[in-house]
Design a protein around this motif. Structure first.
Motif, PDB file in Angstrom:
ATOM      1  N   ILE A  18       0.837  -1.208   0.000  1.00 48.38           N
ATOM      2  CA  ILE A  18       0.000   0.000   0.000  1.00 48.38           C
ATOM      3  C   ILE A  18       0.865   1.248   0.000  1.00 48.38           C
ATOM      4  O   ILE A  18       0.616   2.212  -0.737  1.00 48.38           O
ATOM      5  N   MET A  19       1.912   1.242   0.812  1.00 46.97           N
ATOM      6  CA  MET A  19       2.803   2.401   0.880  1.00 46.97           C
ATOM      7  C   MET A  19       3.484   2.663  -0.458  1.00 46.97           C
ATOM      8  O   MET A  19       3.573   3.802  -0.921  1.00 46.97           O
ATOM      9  N   ASN A  20       3.952   1.609  -1.126  1.00 49.46           N
ATOM     10  CA  ASN A  20       4.660   1.791  -2.383  1.00 49.46           C
ATOM     11  C   ASN A  20       3.737   2.217  -3.516  1.00 49.46           C
ATOM     12  O   ASN A  20       4.128   3.013  -4.376  1.00 49.46           O
ATOM     13  N   ILE A  21       2.527   1.708  -3.534  1.00 53.01           N
ATOM     14  CA  ILE A  21       1.563   2.162  -4.547  1.00 53.01           C
ATOM     15  C   ILE A  21       1.301   3.651  -4.373  1.00 53.01           C
ATOM     16  O   ILE A  21       1.280   4.412  -5.344  1.00 53.01           O
ATOM     17  N   TRP A  22       1.116   4.068  -3.143  1.00 57.75           N
ATOM     18  CA  TRP A  22       0.828   5.469  -2.862  1.00 57.75           C
ATOM     19  C   TRP A  22       1.998   6.374  -3.245  1.00 57.75           C
ATOM     20  O   TRP A  22       1.798   7.506  -3.685  1.00 57.75           O
ATOM     21  N   SER A  23       3.230   5.883  -3.105  1.00 58.53           N
ATOM     22  CA  SER A  23       4.403   6.731  -3.337  1.00 58.53           C
ATOM     23  C   SER A  23       4.916   6.683  -4.774  1.00 58.53           C
ATOM     24  O   SER A  23       5.587   7.621  -5.218  1.00 58.53           O
ATOM     25  N   THR A  24       4.645   5.600  -5.519  1.00 57.68           N
ATOM     26  CA  THR A  24       5.204   5.475  -6.872  1.00 57.68           C
ATOM     27  C   THR A  24       4.210   5.807  -7.978  1.00 57.68           C
ATOM     28  O   THR A  24       4.615   6.208  -9.068  1.00 57.68           O
ATOM     29  N   ALA A  25       2.914   5.638  -7.731  1.00 57.76           N
ATOM     30  CA  ALA A  25       1.917   5.923  -8.768  1.00 57.76           C
ATOM     31  C   ALA A  25       2.002   7.361  -9.290  1.00 57.76           C
ATOM     32  O   ALA A  25       1.858   7.581 -10.498  1.00 57.76           O
ATOM     33  N   PRO A  26       2.246   8.381  -8.428  1.00 61.97           N
ATOM     34  CA  PRO A  26       2.339   9.748  -8.960  1.00 61.97           C
ATOM     35  C   PRO A  26       3.475   9.948  -9.968  1.00 61.97           C
ATOM     36  O   PRO A  26       3.339  10.756 -10.897  1.00 61.97           O
ATOM     37  N   PHE A  27       4.581   9.225  -9.798  1.00 59.91           N
ATOM     38  CA  PHE A  27       5.683   9.352 -10.761  1.00 59.91           C
ATOM     39  C   PHE A  27       5.245   8.887 -12.142  1.00 59.91           C
ATOM     40  O   PHE A  27       5.475   9.567 -13.161  1.00 59.91           O
ATOM     41  N   PHE A  28       4.586   7.730 -12.202  1.00 56.11           N
ATOM     42  CA  PHE A  28       4.103   7.221 -13.484  1.00 56.11           C
ATOM     43  C   PHE A  28       2.928   8.049 -13.998  1.00 56.11           C
ATOM     44  O   PHE A  28       2.682   8.107 -15.201  1.00 56.11           O
ATOM     45  N   MET A  29       2.200   8.686 -13.083  1.00 60.90           N
ATOM     46  CA  MET A  29       1.124   9.592 -13.485  1.00 60.90           C
ATOM     47  C   MET A  29       1.665  10.723 -14.346  1.00 60.90           C
ATOM     48  O   MET A  29       1.052  11.099 -15.367  1.00 60.90           O
ATOM     49  N   VAL A  30       2.800  11.276 -13.966  1.00 55.85           N
ATOM     50  CA  VAL A  30       3.401  12.371 -14.733  1.00 55.85           C
ATOM     51  C   VAL A  30       3.775  11.904 -16.138  1.00 55.85           C
ATOM     52  O   VAL A  30       3.591  12.621 -17.124  1.00 55.85           O
TER      53      VAL A  30
END
Length: 294
Positions: free
Chosen positions: A163-175
């Protein structure tokens, strides 16, 4: 005369690439060759470094080592859950921001904050949230619900890291997705709208196909990154991979093997196992996406 000029140009070109070749050889090629050498030897590190040729013994040991199987299972479970989830979430956030919502610049900043925050800091924050007396249990107690030992239960500990990693890495791929979405010509959507396509049909038949190269990149980088999970697992478990090996990953096992058990040869063999799995999965994914390259 022409040949002399071509020779000088070739010599000049080689002079320009020599620094890059030196860096590539020193920091990539030589370490790989040394890792191959280590994987074929038993290395005695106490009382001076001694190498004893062991052949494929280290690789044979991989087949019978239960901790390797546990680490591979944990890592595979982590990858299977995190990569699709973070990819779908990143695409959803990117499409939402690209739709022209109010205050989208502010939302971009808020979404991207976890990515620029230190991984160690994020891990400590989530440990505080998951702690027995942490935010999550306090919230459950406020709602008159039973509290839970989130960090001490082997069936839950790894999911907390997910859960922590999804929350922290998804924004990078969002960009990355957002940049790709803004590069799609609006004329395609206008033409599809004139033909009677609704928003969902435009997304399915225009957006997703044109985002395939970007999706390949996002999934490939996600697989590589998730298979290299180390720091969060190390901090969560104090370097043990606990509770009961529930957060033990391949990279953490390599660390334990080399720096705690001082078995450099066996650690190199585990590293090659990890590299092989990543390469195979990337090649399979490349075929699935029609041969796109990173």
């Amino acid at each position: 005369m022409l040949r002399n000029r071509q020779t000088r140009e070739n010599f000049t070109a080689y002079l320009f690439i020599i620094p890059s070749l030196l860096i590539l050889g020193t920091f990539i090629i030589l370490p790989i060759l040394y890792a191959v050498f280590l994987s074929l030897h038993k290395v005695q590190m106490l009382g001076g470094i001694n190498y004893r040729f062991f052949g494929l013994g280290n690789f044979q040991r991989l087949l019978t080592d239960e901790r390797v199987k546990i680490a591979l299972k944990n890592t595979a479970e982590y990858v299977v859950f995190v990569v699709p989830t973070q990819t779908i979430l990143a695409l959803t956030l990117a499409v939402t921001l690209n739709s022209g919502i109010h205050g989208k610049n502010l939302w971009r900043i808020l979404y991207f904050l976890p990515t620029v925050t230190s991984s160690a800091v994020l891990t400590l924050i989530f440990m505080w949230i998951y702690n027995t007396n942490g935010l999550l249990n306090n919230f459950l107690a406020f709602l008159k619900l039973p509290i839970y030992n989130w960090l001490g239960d082997p069936s839950v500990a790894l999911k907390g890291i997910m859960i922590m990693n999804i929350w922290s890495t998804a924004p990078f791929f969002m960009v990355i997705y957002l940049a790709a979405l803004q590069d799609i010509p609006q004329t395609l959507y206008e033409a599809a709208e004139l033909d009677g396509a609704n928003s969902w049909e435009r997304f399915i038949y225009i957006t997703l196909p044109l985002l395939q190269p970007v999706t390949f990149f996002v999934i490939a980088m996600g697989i590589i990154g998730t298979f290299q999970l180390f720091d969060q697992s190390y901090i969560f478990s104090g370097g043990t991979g606990g509770p009961n090996n529930a957060t033990l990953t391949l990279v953490l096992l390599i660390y334990q093997t080399v720096f705690r058990n001082l078995q450099m040869g066996y650690g190199a063999a585990i590293a090659f196992l990890l590299a092989s799995v990543i390469i195979i999965l990337t090649l399979i994914q490349r075929q699935f996406f029609g041969g796109y390259k990173i």
